[in-house]
Write an enzyme that holds these catalytic residues in place. Structure first.
Site, mmCIF file in Angstrom:
data_model
loop_
_atom_site.group_PDB
_atom_site.id
_atom_site.type_symbol
_atom_site.label_atom_id
_atom_site.label_comp_id
_atom_site.label_asym_id
_atom_site.label_seq_id
_atom_site.Cartn_x
_atom_site.Cartn_y
_atom_site.Cartn_z
ATOM 1 N N CYS A 79 -92.975 3.220 42.580
ATOM 2 C CA CYS A 79 -92.727 3.247 41.144
ATOM 3 C C CYS A 79 -91.866 2.049 40.754
ATOM 4 C CB CYS A 79 -92.009 4.537 40.759
ATOM 5 S SG CYS A 79 -92.844 6.020 41.373
ATOM 6 N N PHE A 87 -84.359 5.901 34.820
ATOM 7 C CA PHE A 87 -84.678 6.645 36.036
ATOM 8 C C PHE A 87 -84.777 8.160 35.804
ATOM 9 C CE2 PHE A 87 -83.387 8.488 40.213
ATOM 10 C CZ PHE A 87 -84.376 7.936 41.010
ATOM 11 N N SER A 105 -90.937 5.255 46.738
ATOM 12 C CA SER A 105 -89.984 4.183 46.481
ATOM 13 C C SER A 105 -89.945 4.014 44.970
ATOM 14 C CB SER A 105 -90.439 2.867 47.110
ATOM 15 O OG SER A 105 -90.598 2.998 48.500
ATOM 16 N N CYS A 106 -88.778 3.735 44.418
ATOM 17 C CA CYS A 106 -88.653 3.507 42.982
ATOM 18 C C CYS A 106 -87.634 2.396 42.776
ATOM 19 C CB CYS A 106 -88.212 4.786 42.268
ATOM 20 S SG CYS A 106 -88.215 4.648 40.460
ATOM 21 N N VAL A 107 -88.090 1.322 42.161
ATOM 22 C CA VAL A 107 -87.227 0.160 41.979
ATOM 23 C C VAL A 107 -87.301 -0.361 40.548
ATOM 24 C CG1 VAL A 107 -87.396 -0.556 44.397
ATOM 25 C CG2 VAL A 107 -89.023 -1.443 42.742
#
Length: 126
Positions: A79, A87, A105-107
């Site tokens: 993501c 977020f 994964s979220c960045v």
């Protein structure tokens, strides 16, 4: 290696570049990143993170349905958020779809195509 199969559906936005909506190989579906383009109008219709996350998930659902799968088949998501401050709001929509809690994964990133607020890519297993 098994032959790669391109996946395409009119129920999700067409690729905005030289790539496929998804590729299937060896029982895995690799879905290209989905931004919040509404395929009915061909542009991003929502202007907030919740609306854009919702559209991303609808686009993912359409591609999964094309190969007879649903969100329970997703094993990994990546993501991308234009603003990490989104977020929690992003998660509030995301968790309604990805109830099986796949790896993730979220960045935060500097920019996304078409000034989108989020993008989601997935890997699903048959």
């Amino acid at each position: 290696m098994e032959k790669m199969k391109k996946i395409h559906t009119e129920k999700a936005p067409a690729a905005v570049g030289p790539y496929s909506q998804a590729i299937e190989v060896n029982g895995l579906i690799y879905l290209s990143g989905q931004i919040a383009i509404d395929p009915k109008v061909g542009k991003i219709a929502a202007d907030d993170i919740e609306g854009q996350t919702e559209q991303c998930c609808k686009n993912i659902s359409a591609v999964l349905e094309e190969v007879g799968l649903d969100f329970k088949s997703v094993v990994k998501t990546t993501c991308f958020l234009a603003e990490i401050s989104d977020f929690q709001k992003f998660n509030s929509v995301y968790e309604k779809y990805f109830i099986s809690k796949p790896a993730r994964s979220c960045v935060a990133v500097k920019d996304l195509p078409k000034n989108a607020l989020c993008e989601i890519e997935i890997i699903a297993a048959k």
